[in-house]
Design a protein around this motif. Structure first.
Motif, PDB file in Angstrom:
ATOM      1  N   GLY A   1      50.049  42.715  42.276  1.00  7.25           N
ATOM      2  CA  GLY A   1      48.810  43.484  42.263  1.00  7.25           C
ATOM      3  C   GLY A   1      48.474  44.093  40.924  1.00  7.25           C
ATOM      4  N   GLU A   2      49.144  43.649  39.866  1.00  4.32           N
ATOM      5  CA  GLU A   2      48.863  44.188  38.536  1.00  4.32           C
ATOM      6  C   GLU A   2      47.554  43.607  38.005  1.00  4.32           C
ATOM      7  OE1 GLU A   2      52.130  43.800  35.809  1.00  4.32           O
ATOM      8  OE2 GLU A   2      53.588  44.289  37.373  1.00  4.32           O
ATOM      9  N   ASP A   3      46.673  44.479  37.564  1.00  6.66           N
ATOM     10  CA  ASP A   3      45.385  44.046  37.033  1.00  6.66           C
ATOM     11  C   ASP A   3      45.536  43.112  35.838  1.00  6.66           C
ATOM     12  OD1 ASP A   3      44.040  45.532  38.946  1.00  6.66           O
ATOM     13  OD2 ASP A   3      43.724  47.246  37.616  1.00  6.66           O
ATOM     14  N   ALA A   4      46.586  43.304  35.056  1.00  8.74           N
ATOM     15  CA  ALA A   4      46.792  42.471  33.876  1.00  8.74           C
ATOM     16  C   ALA A   4      47.000  41.008  34.246  1.00  8.74           C
ATOM     17  CB  ALA A   4      47.963  42.984  33.047  1.00  8.74           C
ATOM     18  N   GLY A   5      47.648  40.759  35.374  1.00  8.61           N
ATOM     19  CA  GLY A   5      47.850  39.377  35.818  1.00  8.61           C
ATOM     20  C   GLY A   5      46.527  38.690  36.102  1.00  8.61           C
TER      21      GLY A   5
ATOM     22  N   ALA B   1      43.566  39.698  35.003  1.00  8.80           N
ATOM     23  CA  ALA B   1      42.797  39.661  33.757  1.00  8.80           C
ATOM     24  C   ALA B   1      43.190  38.458  32.903  1.00  8.80           C
ATOM     25  CB  ALA B   1      42.985  40.961  32.981  1.00  8.80           C
ATOM     26  N   ASP B   2      44.474  38.135  32.868  1.00 11.91           N
ATOM     27  CA  ASP B   2      44.930  36.965  32.114  1.00 11.91           C
ATOM     28  C   ASP B   2      44.294  35.686  32.654  1.00 11.91           C
ATOM     29  OD1 ASP B   2      46.527  38.459  30.450  1.00 11.91           O
ATOM     30  OD2 ASP B   2      48.394  37.996  31.499  1.00 11.91           O
TER      31      ASP B   2
ATOM     32  N   TRP C   1      37.747  33.899  43.014  1.00 12.97           N
ATOM     33  CA  TRP C   1      38.846  34.777  42.594  1.00 12.97           C
ATOM     34  C   TRP C   1      39.343  35.624  43.760  1.00 12.97           C
ATOM     35  CZ3 TRP C   1      41.542  33.266  38.893  1.00 12.97           C
ATOM     36  CH2 TRP C   1      41.012  32.802  37.692  1.00 12.97           C
ATOM     37  N   VAL C   2      38.424  36.153  44.561  1.00 13.42           N
ATOM     38  CA  VAL C   2      38.826  36.966  45.713  1.00 13.42           C
ATOM     39  C   VAL C   2      39.689  36.134  46.666  1.00 13.42           C
ATOM     40  CG1 VAL C   2      37.968  38.179  47.763  1.00 13.42           C
ATOM     41  CG2 VAL C   2      36.869  38.548  45.538  1.00 13.42           C
ATOM     42  N   SER C   3      39.223  34.932  46.972  1.00 14.66           N
ATOM     43  CA  SER C   3      39.979  34.059  47.879  1.00 14.66           C
ATOM     44  C   SER C   3      41.322  33.673  47.291  1.00 14.66           C
ATOM     45  CB  SER C   3      39.186  32.785  48.179  1.00 14.66           C
ATOM     46  OG  SER C   3      38.018  33.080  48.885  1.00 14.66           O
ATOM     47  N   PHE C   4      41.326  33.303  46.015  1.00 10.14           N
ATOM     48  CA  PHE C   4      42.570  32.883  45.376  1.00 10.14           C
ATOM     49  C   PHE C   4      43.606  34.008  45.388  1.00 10.14           C
ATOM     50  CE2 PHE C   4      45.214  32.963  41.579  1.00 10.14           C
ATOM     51  CZ  PHE C   4      46.005  31.859  41.840  1.00 10.14           C
ATOM     52  N   VAL C   5      43.194  35.202  44.981  1.00 15.85           N
ATOM     53  CA  VAL C   5      44.142  36.319  44.896  1.00 15.85           C
ATOM     54  C   VAL C   5      44.700  36.644  46.279  1.00 15.85           C
ATOM     55  CG1 VAL C   5      44.354  38.787  44.408  1.00 15.85           C
ATOM     56  CG2 VAL C   5      43.201  37.288  42.774  1.00 15.85           C
TER      57      VAL C   5
END
Length: 96
Positions: free
Chosen positions: A13-17, A19-20, A55-59
């Motif tokens: 759940g890290e935003d940096a992941g 964002a990358d 992105w929502v579905s993938f995450v």
């Protein structure tokens, strides 16, 4: 960053992941969506909505462990492109 490191950060759940991944793939995914939607929904800015939905579905699915078999950047690109293409089909069906 190393592929596995980015995917692990995303799972935690890290935003940096995220964002990358967004930085690496969003422009290409928007271009793919634009090409798939062209002539049907052109000019409506739908490609951004499609990519955001992707992105929502993938995450969500990644965090559920559905994509543990993805082994590298090329495989991830193929997966993201496929999800985006399916989202385009859904969007066209919705509007037509």
């Amino acid at each position: 960053d190393d592929f596995r490191d980015v995917m692990d950060r995303l799972r935690r759940g890290e935003d940096a992941g995220l964002a990358d991944l967004v930085g690496r793939y969003s422009d290409r995914l928007k271009a793919l969506a634009r090409a798939r939607l062209q002539g049907r929904l052109a000019g409506r800015g739908e490609q951004s909505d499609v990519v955001q939905s992707m992105w929502v579905s993938f995450v969500r699915r990644h965090r559920a462990g559905e994509f543990d078999g993805v082994g590298g950047w090329d495989e991830l690109w193929s997966l993201l492109a496929r999800i985006t293409a399916c989202k385009c089909v859904d969007r066209v069906r919705y509007f037509t």
